[in-house]
Design a protein around this motif. Structure first.
Motif, PDB file in Angstrom:
ATOM      1  N   ALA A 179      25.100 -52.824   3.362  1.00  0.00           N
ATOM      2  CA  ALA A 179      23.690 -53.234   3.386  1.00  0.00           C
ATOM      3  C   ALA A 179      23.447 -54.177   4.565  1.00  0.00           C
ATOM      4  O   ALA A 179      24.243 -55.073   4.838  1.00  0.00           O
ATOM      5  N   GLY A 180      22.310 -53.983   5.233  1.00  0.00           N
ATOM      6  CA  GLY A 180      21.951 -54.865   6.329  1.00  0.00           C
ATOM      7  C   GLY A 180      21.366 -56.175   5.817  1.00  0.00           C
ATOM      8  O   GLY A 180      21.136 -56.339   4.614  1.00  0.00           O
ATOM      9  N   PRO A 181      21.097 -57.112   6.723  1.00  0.00           N
ATOM     10  CA  PRO A 181      20.553 -58.411   6.292  1.00  0.00           C
ATOM     11  C   PRO A 181      19.228 -58.289   5.548  1.00  0.00           C
ATOM     12  O   PRO A 181      19.034 -58.924   4.511  1.00  0.00           O
ATOM     13  N   LEU A 182      18.313 -57.464   6.072  1.00  0.00           N
ATOM     14  CA  LEU A 182      17.009 -57.345   5.422  1.00  0.00           C
ATOM     15  C   LEU A 182      17.122 -56.675   4.064  1.00  0.00           C
ATOM     16  O   LEU A 182      16.472 -57.095   3.087  1.00  0.00           O
ATOM     17  N   ARG A 183      17.956 -55.622   3.968  1.00  0.00           N
ATOM     18  CA  ARG A 183      18.113 -54.938   2.678  1.00  0.00           C
ATOM     19  C   ARG A 183      18.826 -55.832   1.675  1.00  0.00           C
ATOM     20  O   ARG A 183      18.493 -55.832   0.485  1.00  0.00           O
ATOM     21  N   THR A 184      19.787 -56.611   2.127  1.00  0.00           N
ATOM     22  CA  THR A 184      20.455 -57.556   1.233  1.00  0.00           C
ATOM     23  C   THR A 184      19.469 -58.577   0.692  1.00  0.00           C
ATOM     24  O   THR A 184      19.467 -58.883  -0.511  1.00  0.00           O
ATOM     25  N   PHE A 185      18.622 -59.069   1.568  1.00  0.00           N
ATOM     26  CA  PHE A 185      17.624 -60.045   1.130  1.00  0.00           C
ATOM     27  C   PHE A 185      16.633 -59.402   0.160  1.00  0.00           C
ATOM     28  O   PHE A 185      16.268 -60.003  -0.863  1.00  0.00           O
ATOM     29  N   ARG A 186      16.194 -58.161   0.464  1.00  0.00           N
ATOM     30  CA  ARG A 186      15.185 -57.498  -0.360  1.00  0.00           C
ATOM     31  C   ARG A 186      15.740 -57.081  -1.721  1.00  0.00           C
ATOM     32  O   ARG A 186      15.072 -57.234  -2.749  1.00  0.00           O
ATOM     33  N   ASP A 187      16.971 -56.542  -1.746  1.00  0.00           N
ATOM     34  CA  ASP A 187      17.495 -55.947  -2.971  1.00  0.00           C
ATOM     35  C   ASP A 187      18.359 -56.894  -3.794  1.00  0.00           C
ATOM     36  O   ASP A 187      18.558 -56.656  -4.994  1.00  0.00           O
ATOM     37  N   VAL A 188      18.879 -57.954  -3.174  1.00  0.00           N
ATOM     38  CA  VAL A 188      19.788 -58.851  -3.899  1.00  0.00           C
ATOM     39  C   VAL A 188      19.200 -60.253  -4.016  1.00  0.00           C
ATOM     40  O   VAL A 188      18.980 -60.763  -5.124  1.00  0.00           O
ATOM     41  N   THR A 189      18.928 -60.867  -2.877  1.00  0.00           N
ATOM     42  CA  THR A 189      18.527 -62.275  -2.882  1.00  0.00           C
ATOM     43  C   THR A 189      17.158 -62.479  -3.511  1.00  0.00           C
ATOM     44  O   THR A 189      16.982 -63.335  -4.390  1.00  0.00           O
ATOM     45  N   LEU A 190      16.181 -61.703  -3.067  1.00  0.00           N
ATOM     46  CA  LEU A 190      14.807 -61.906  -3.527  1.00  0.00           C
ATOM     47  C   LEU A 190      14.645 -61.675  -5.028  1.00  0.00           C
ATOM     48  O   LEU A 190      13.992 -62.486  -5.698  1.00  0.00           O
ATOM     49  N   PRO A 191      15.222 -60.602  -5.611  1.00  0.00           N
ATOM     50  CA  PRO A 191      15.096 -60.453  -7.070  1.00  0.00           C
ATOM     51  C   PRO A 191      15.744 -61.590  -7.858  1.00  0.00           C
ATOM     52  O   PRO A 191      15.218 -62.000  -8.896  1.00  0.00           O
ATOM     53  N   LEU A 192      16.880 -62.089  -7.369  1.00  0.00           N
ATOM     54  CA  LEU A 192      17.541 -63.187  -8.073  1.00  0.00           C
ATOM     55  C   LEU A 192      16.742 -64.485  -7.960  1.00  0.00           C
ATOM     56  O   LEU A 192      16.764 -65.316  -8.876  1.00  0.00           O
ATOM     57  N   ALA A 193      16.047 -64.663  -6.845  1.00  0.00           N
ATOM     58  CA  ALA A 193      15.245 -65.882  -6.648  1.00  0.00           C
ATOM     59  C   ALA A 193      13.850 -65.761  -7.239  1.00  0.00           C
ATOM     60  O   ALA A 193      13.105 -66.749  -7.255  1.00  0.00           O
ATOM     61  N   ALA A 194      13.492 -64.573  -7.724  1.00  0.00           N
ATOM     62  CA  ALA A 194      12.123 -64.324  -8.188  1.00  0.00           C
ATOM     63  C   ALA A 194      11.640 -65.295  -9.263  1.00  0.00           C
ATOM     64  O   ALA A 194      10.492 -65.762  -9.197  1.00  0.00           O
ATOM     65  N   PRO A 195      12.454 -65.636 -10.291  1.00  0.00           N
ATOM     66  CA  PRO A 195      11.955 -66.601 -11.291  1.00  0.00           C
ATOM     67  C   PRO A 195      11.570 -67.950 -10.687  1.00  0.00           C
ATOM     68  O   PRO A 195      10.530 -68.514 -11.021  1.00  0.00           O
ATOM     69  N   GLY A 196      12.407 -68.455  -9.779  1.00  0.00           N
ATOM     70  CA  GLY A 196      12.078 -69.722  -9.134  1.00  0.00           C
ATOM     71  C   GLY A 196      10.858 -69.608  -8.248  1.00  0.00           C
ATOM     72  O   GLY A 196      10.013 -70.512  -8.210  1.00  0.00           O
ATOM     73  N   LEU A 197      10.733 -68.487  -7.531  1.00  0.00           N
ATOM     74  CA  LEU A 197       9.565 -68.283  -6.680  1.00  0.00           C
ATOM     75  C   LEU A 197       8.297 -68.129  -7.520  1.00  0.00           C
ATOM     76  O   LEU A 197       7.220 -68.578  -7.117  1.00  0.00           O
ATOM     77  N   MET A 198       8.436 -67.495  -8.694  1.00  0.00           N
ATOM     78  CA  MET A 198       7.292 -67.379  -9.591  1.00  0.00           C
ATOM     79  C   MET A 198       6.838 -68.761 -10.060  1.00  0.00           C
ATOM     80  O   MET A 198       5.638 -69.068 -10.087  1.00  0.00           O
ATOM     81  N   ALA A 199       7.793 -69.605 -10.424  1.00  0.00           N
ATOM     82  CA  ALA A 199       7.450 -70.971 -10.828  1.00  0.00           C
ATOM     83  C   ALA A 199       6.821 -71.736  -9.681  1.00  0.00           C
ATOM     84  O   ALA A 199       5.857 -72.492  -9.868  1.00  0.00           O
ATOM     85  N   SER A 200       7.337 -71.537  -8.471  1.00  0.00           N
ATOM     86  CA  SER A 200       6.757 -72.176  -7.291  1.00  0.00           C
ATOM     87  C   SER A 200       5.309 -71.744  -7.093  1.00  0.00           C
ATOM     88  O   SER A 200       4.428 -72.571  -6.821  1.00  0.00           O
ATOM     89  N   ALA A 201       5.054 -70.448  -7.249  1.00  0.00           N
ATOM     90  CA  ALA A 201       3.696 -69.933  -7.090  1.00  0.00           C
ATOM     91  C   ALA A 201       2.754 -70.538  -8.122  1.00  0.00           C
ATOM     92  O   ALA A 201       1.599 -70.864  -7.820  1.00  0.00           O
TER      93      ALA A 201
END
Length: 274
Positions: A179-201
């Motif tokens: 996986a490239g950097p963008l795909r890693t961020f989109r498919d791995v990092t962003l979903p795992l960070a989603a709860p915190g980002l939702m709370a931030s929003a």
């Protein structure tokens, strides 16, 4: 002796009960008073409770000339735009602060607190003057920019904590299988960070929804918002309309705070500001 101890233990609950009763009164008393005013038709001193109840004030609030629907719509539009802009800035900033070995990382995080460090009144008076010169005063984009300046601290700090709570080995595993950097961020990092980002929003949304000073100096009188309507009606002595407006502001705050409690995990909270 045992009976004396039991009596003392029973008496010990008396001061506790008084303290809890006073706390409940100071917390829920104003809320109960506000709810009473929302259904009050006639209430004056020295009567403890309203003399007449009704919903005529609700009809006035939501009438076309009441201004509540316009103010509510403007408040929601501004809050949603503020969330979008704040997250667009906070997600890359939070990821960089969490993953990159940046010099003066702590100073950068503290820099987002600068808008909170000065009196709002003096800051917004000068912002209003600058926005007037460039045509942003009295516009929704101008109000959004002011709200973003305050909400960005919550967005960046919580986003940084959310990304810091993710195990870097998960990203490395994705990179190792191609996986490239963008795909890693989109498919791995962003979903795992989603709860915190939702709370931030949600934090940014609530901060924008309740913001008065910036909305007043930058938006009024062209951009009507709920906090401005609340101030106008309360200062004019119309407590029924003011209480209904306050309730419209209170309900989303309570609902979203319950959502934040669900999404914002302990591992994220422990990394806020780190």
């Amino acid at each position: 002796m045992t009976a004396l101890r039991n009596n003392l233990s029973a008496l010990w609950w008396v001061p506790r009960g008084i303290i809890f009763g006073l706390l409940a009164f100071f917390i829920f008393g104003p809320l109960f008073n506000m709810l009473l005013w929302t259904v009050t038709e006639k209430w004056y001193f020295p009567h403890t409770f309203p003399l007449e109840y009704g919903f005529s004030s609700w009809e006035k609030v939501f009438a076309p000339r009441g201004g509540a629907l316009e103010s509510l719509g403007n408040s929601l539009v501004v809050a949603l735009l503020t969330v979008a802009v704040a997250l667009a800035l906070a997600i890359p900033a939070g990821y960089a602060l969490a993953r990159l070995k940046l010099p003066l990382r702590g100073v950068i995080l503290l820099a987002f607190l600068i808008p909170q460090a000065f009196p709002n009144l003096t800051v917004y008076v000068n912002i209003a003057r600058i926005f007037y010169e460039i045509g942003l005063n009295g516009t929704i984009p101008g109000v959004v920019l002011v709200h973003v300046s305050h909400g960005l601290v919550y967005a960046v700090w919580i986003a940084t904590a959310a990304f810091s709570a993710i195990d870097p080995e998960l990203e490395q595993a994705a990179r190792n299988i191609g996986a490239g950097p963008l795909r890693t961020f989109r498919d791995v990092t962003l979903p795992l960070a989603a709860p915190g980002l939702m709370a931030s929003a949600i934090f940014v949304f609530l901060e924008s929804l309740d913001e008065f000073t910036g909305s007043f100096f930058v938006g009024a009188p062209d951009v009507n918002m709920l906090p401005l309507l609340l101030y106008t009606t309360a200062s004019g002595g119309n407590y029924q309309i003011a209480s209904i407006t306050a309730l419209l502001l209170l309900v989303p705050s309570l609902v979203f705070m319950l959502v934040v409690e669900r999404f914002l995990k302990a591992d994220v909270l422990s990394r806020v500001g780190q």
